[in-house]
Design a protein around this motif. Structure first.
Motif, short mmCIF file in Angstrom:
data_model
loop_
_atom_site.label_atom_id
_atom_site.label_comp_id
_atom_site.label_asym_id
_atom_site.label_seq_id
_atom_site.Cartn_x
_atom_site.Cartn_y
_atom_site.Cartn_z
N LEU A 88 0.97 -1.22 -0.28
CA LEU A 88 0.17 -0.45 0.20
C LEU A 88 0.78 1.13 -0.11
O LEU A 88 0.20 1.73 -0.84
CB LEU A 88 -1.28 -0.41 0.84
CG LEU A 88 -1.94 1.16 0.88
CD1 LEU A 88 -2.69 0.89 -0.58
CD2 LEU A 88 -2.91 1.75 2.45
N PRO A 89 2.01 1.21 0.64
CA PRO A 89 2.64 2.67 0.35
C PRO A 89 3.34 2.84 -0.25
O PRO A 89 3.65 3.87 -1.24
CB PRO A 89 4.23 2.14 1.35
CG PRO A 89 2.97 1.61 2.70
CD PRO A 89 2.28 0.56 2.00
N LEU A 90 3.72 1.81 -1.20
CA LEU A 90 4.58 1.46 -2.43
C LEU A 90 3.77 2.18 -3.20
O LEU A 90 4.13 2.97 -4.56
CB LEU A 90 5.21 0.67 -3.19
CG LEU A 90 6.64 0.03 -2.58
CD1 LEU A 90 6.84 -1.53 -3.43
CD2 LEU A 90 7.24 1.41 -3.11
N LEU A 102 1.13 4.18 -2.74
CA LEU A 102 0.87 5.47 -2.71
C LEU A 102 1.66 6.09 -3.16
O LEU A 102 1.87 7.38 -4.11
CB LEU A 102 0.85 5.75 -1.65
CG LEU A 102 -1.03 5.13 -0.54
CD1 LEU A 102 -0.67 5.50 1.27
CD2 LEU A 102 -1.85 5.77 -1.19
N VAL A 103 3.11 5.72 -3.05
CA VAL A 103 3.94 6.78 -3.25
C VAL A 103 4.13 6.26 -5.39
O VAL A 103 4.52 7.24 -5.80
CB VAL A 103 5.48 5.63 -3.60
CG1 VAL A 103 6.85 6.04 -3.84
CG2 VAL A 103 5.61 5.58 -1.92
N MET A 104 4.09 5.40 -5.70
CA MET A 104 4.34 5.12 -7.30
C MET A 104 3.17 6.28 -7.13
O MET A 104 2.87 7.31 -8.70
CB MET A 104 3.75 4.48 -7.58
CG MET A 104 4.60 2.59 -7.52
SD MET A 104 4.54 1.38 -7.74
CE MET A 104 4.13 0.85 -10.26
N MET A 144 1.22 8.33 -5.96
CA MET A 144 1.79 10.59 -5.82
C MET A 144 2.96 10.92 -7.08
O MET A 144 3.02 12.18 -7.96
CB MET A 144 2.85 10.13 -5.02
CG MET A 144 2.93 11.58 -4.33
SD MET A 144 4.73 11.80 -4.68
CE MET A 144 5.57 11.25 -2.68
N LEU A 145 3.85 10.09 -7.67
CA LEU A 145 4.52 10.75 -8.38
C LEU A 145 4.47 10.42 -9.74
O LEU A 145 5.31 11.25 -10.42
CB LEU A 145 6.41 9.70 -8.39
CG LEU A 145 6.57 9.76 -6.68
CD1 LEU A 145 8.37 8.46 -6.38
CD2 LEU A 145 7.91 10.95 -6.76
N PHE A 146 3.88 8.88 -9.64
CA PHE A 146 3.62 9.39 -11.65
C PHE A 146 2.24 10.15 -12.55
O PHE A 146 2.27 10.17 -13.27
CB PHE A 146 3.89 7.83 -11.88
CG PHE A 146 5.55 7.53 -11.93
CD1 PHE A 146 5.73 7.60 -12.54
CD2 PHE A 146 5.37 6.81 -10.84
CE1 PHE A 146 7.12 6.76 -12.46
CE2 PHE A 146 6.55 5.86 -10.70
CZ PHE A 146 7.61 5.95 -11.52
N PRO A 182 3.17 13.48 -14.36
CA PRO A 182 3.22 13.57 -15.56
C PRO A 182 2.89 12.43 -16.53
O PRO A 182 2.70 13.09 -17.88
CB PRO A 182 5.06 12.60 -15.22
CG PRO A 182 5.10 12.73 -14.49
CD PRO A 182 3.66 13.28 -12.74
N PHE A 206 -10.04 6.96 -1.90
CA PHE A 206 -10.16 7.93 -0.32
C PHE A 206 -8.95 8.39 0.07
O PHE A 206 -9.23 9.47 0.69
CB PHE A 206 -10.82 6.32 0.14
CG PHE A 206 -10.78 6.96 1.84
CD1 PHE A 206 -12.75 7.85 1.66
CD2 PHE A 206 -10.37 7.18 3.29
CE1 PHE A 206 -12.84 8.15 2.96
CE2 PHE A 206 -10.36 7.31 4.14
CZ PHE A 206 -12.27 7.68 3.95
N LEU A 207 -7.80 7.84 0.02
CA LEU A 207 -6.65 8.69 0.48
C LEU A 207 -6.46 9.69 -0.90
O LEU A 207 -5.81 10.81 -0.01
CB LEU A 207 -5.47 8.13 0.77
CG LEU A 207 -5.53 6.94 1.21
CD1 LEU A 207 -4.80 6.05 1.63
CD2 LEU A 207 -5.62 7.09 2.84
N LEU A 245 -5.18 10.15 -3.35
CA LEU A 245 -4.40 9.63 -4.44
C LEU A 245 -4.71 8.66 -5.24
O LEU A 245 -3.85 8.44 -5.77
CB LEU A 245 -2.70 8.71 -3.55
CG LEU A 245 -2.76 9.58 -3.15
CD1 LEU A 245 -1.56 9.09 -2.16
CD2 LEU A 245 -1.31 10.93 -4.01
#
Lengths: 306, 335
Positions: free
Chosen positions: A141-143, A145-147, A149-151, A154, A244-245, A247
């Motif tokens: 789940l953290p990964l 979210l990170v993915m 957020m970052l991609f 772009p 829901f978060l 993101l």
């Protein structure tokens, strides 16, 4: 004395499976609910033709039609910008279920590919299973979210906000959820490889490619189907959790998770705006899980026929 | 057993290194990194200074090695210093958050208690509910208790936690007003009143997580009990004239707990991840909220460190589960 006409018609495997599936009452009820939900999101928009993103351009009109309780014009009321909730629920359901189906397809394809290769080719077994273990050790789940957020930005710039986010979310969920399927398929393939019919096929010189496609894959269809069903459920939950978060999809693009997220701010005044999407998500996931349960029983030859 | 544990511990090192590299590269190579978010109106020399101040001007592998050194060498030293009052870590550079400019580990240590109280008690309560339910529904298979238990468990892991949480807020804090909907982190438990307050604010998040955990663990407990109840030794025990109580609660339960214990151990790290959502719903100021904030603020060191800590937890509890399995079940021999 046996009469010729009394001999039963030959039965196919799938009619056996279906008759076993029918005895699971929960699964049949769940299948009905799921079909109804699919009809609601696919056929529904043709019957209820309101535009889910329509905001009245006249500000005075918009203010008058927003936050409406359910009425004949708006069966589920309107949201804070005067958009029709029923139409938004249909549109949101389309996106949520589409995400579930596509993400499941990706993860099953990946999982089957890895599982069959690992099970069939002994040399690849070790490395591929280590890879699976590595993926299982990732905090998913953290990964995710990170993915996202970052991609997200772009990708939405190049592919448009809807298409880009859809691709990203579907791909991210698919890539992080194939490991269970791979493990199950590998186990099945390893067991199948020791069976006589595989030996027979090999002894007449069947090449590996045809061996896998003709003899191995048809025999691992049942575990794949079960994990596919359960995969839809978890993909829908993951997508709505991301939305829901905050993101997930962009705000003007409704999905069930996004509608729930938007509704939370108004929970005191308009609780139904949280309830409808939440109930829709829960019903979908619950019915899909029940279908998976029924399928598992129906596809297990040890239970079937009892 | 010991050699197995040591071998697994050694194997965990490359796994963790690989995972940390994946996390580091994923976060760093992404096009949406904060370096691209500095406004274009900022003059180039100032931009350079900003990047330098963030420590982001070095090549990637230098930063990765630095981060590794900080995580595995400097931070443990700081911890030792904190406990024993030594000064080994003096002058060493710690992992610093870009958002708050304070060491990442200090912030994590600050947030840890909230997560542990809420998530930890939820997990314990979930297990305590799940085990008896699993035992009884297996013992009376297909009874009405079992049917209802199955149905509730199905609902428990089908309904997403953010929806159960929101519904609980709606019923118990908006309509009935029994519990506060927002978790107050600054509450200190000093007397009976503040303790009651703490219990009331923990009730809903704990209930949500406990339902979710209990529904999964009770399923495992039930199927494990069913496997064992059909075994020959159960018939032998009954034939010897042992009471039903002894048969079920001593013979069968002990054997069925073996796989369940490992499932419980495996579930602990996923709880930290799953709690991200629950913490967000109830505004618990814990690790999950910290991660979400860091992600939204593009605070790369914080995101990297937190995600890696989650990964360490997963690897660690996998190891613990395997070792426990070998210790509890004498039929399993790893060597």
């Amino acid at each position: 004395m046996t009469d010729i006409s009394a001999i039963e018609k030959p039965r196919s495997q799938w009619s056996d499976v279906w008759s076993q599936f029918k005895t699971h009452k929960g699964a049949v009820a769940a299948l009905t609910v799921f079909v109804l939900l699919i009809l609601f999101v696919t056929v529904g928009p043709f019957i209820w033709t309101a535009d889910p993103t329509y905001i009245n351009p006249d500000a005075a009109q918009m203010i008058r039609t927003r936050n409406k309780p359910p009425s004949w014009d708006f069966p589920l009321g309107t949201d804070q910008l005067g958009r029709d909730m029923l139409a938004r629920m249909m549109k949101g359901g389309q996106v949520s279920i589409a995400v579930g189906l596509v993400a499941m397809t990706i993860s099953i394809l990946l999982g089957t590919l890895v599982g069959v290769t690992a099970g069939y080719f002994r040399r690849l077994d070790g490395p591929l299973m280590r890879l699976t273990d590595l993926f299982l050790a990732l905090p998913l789940l953290p990964l995710l979210l990170v993915m996202v957020m970052l991609f997200r930005d772009p990708l939405s710039r190049t592919l448009g906000p809807e298409g880009g986010t859809f691709l990203l979310i579907v791909f991210a969920i698919g890539v992080t959820s194939w490991m269970q399927a791979a493990r199950i398929v590998r186990g099945e393939v390893l067991a199948l490889k020791e069976r006589e019919f595989v030996l027979a096929a090999r002894s007449i010189g069947t090449p590996s490619r045809r061996m896998i496609l003709r003899h191995i894959l048809p025999n691992v269809v049942s575990p794949i189907m079960v994990s596919a069903t359960l995969g839809i459920a978890s993909a829908i939950i993951t997508e709505s959790a991301l939305s829901f978060l905050g993101l997930g999809f962009p705000p003007d693009f409704p999905t069930w998770g996004r509608l729930l997220f938007d509704g939370v701010d108004y929970i005191q005044q308009y609780p139904e705006r949280v309830i409808w999407p939440g109930v829709a998500i829960s019903l979908t996931v619950l019915s899909v899980n029940y279908i998976g349960d029924g399928l598992r029983d129906a596809l297990d030859p040890r239970i079937r026929g009892r | 057993m010991l050699t197995f544990t040591i071998r697994r511990l050694l194997l965990a090192i490359p796994t963790l290194l690989f995972i940390s590299l994946v996390i580091f590269l994923l976060v760093d190579f992404a096009p949406g990194s904060p370096m691209s978010q500095i406004p274009l109106t900022v003059p180039p020399e100032v931009r350079l200074r900003i990047i330098e101040a963030m420590g982001a001007n070095e090549p990637i592998f230098v930063r990765y090695l630095l981060w590794l050194k900080q995580f595995f060498w400097v931070e443990p030293l700081v911890m030792i210093d904190g406990i024993f009052g030594t000064t080994w870590s003096e002058g060493m550079q710690r992992i610093v958050s870009w958002q708050s400019r304070s060491p990442v580990m200090d912030i994590i240590a600050e947030r840890m208690p909230q997560t542990l109280t809420v998530v930890g008690s939820a997990y314990v309560i979930g297990v305590l509910i799940a085990v008896p339910i699993g035992i009884y529904s297996a013992y009376r298979q297909y009874s009405w208790f079992d049917q209802i238990g199955t149905f509730i468990a199905m609902i428990g892991f089908s309904v997403p936690t953010f929806f159960t949480g929101v519904v609980l807020i709606l019923v118990f804090s908006v309509n009935l007003g029994w519990f506060p909907s927002i978790y107050n982190t600054s509450l200190r438990v000093t007397d009976w009143d503040s303790f009651l307050q703490q219990v009331r604010q923990m009730a809903m998040p704990v209930a949500v997580l406990a339902l979710y955990n209990a529904s999964q663990i009770s399923r495992y407990m039930r199927s494990s009990m069913l496997d064992n109840l059909a075994q020959d030794y159960v018939r032998t025990a009954r034939a010897k004239g042992m009471s039903e109580r002894v048969v079920v609660l001593k013979h069968v339960l002990r054997n069925s707990l073996i796989p369940v214990v490992t499932v419980i151990a495996l579930g602990i790290p996923t709880i930290f991840g799953g709690a991200i959502i629950t913490e967000q719903v109830f505004k618990v100021n814990g690790l999950g909220a910290l991660l979400i904030n860091a992600i939204q603020g593009s605070d790369l060191p914080m995101v990297q460190t937190l995600t890696f800590i989650f990964a360490v937890l997963i690897v660690l509890f996998n190891l613990i589960a395997d070792v426990l399995y070998g210790m509890l079940d004498p039929r399993i021999r790893y060597d």
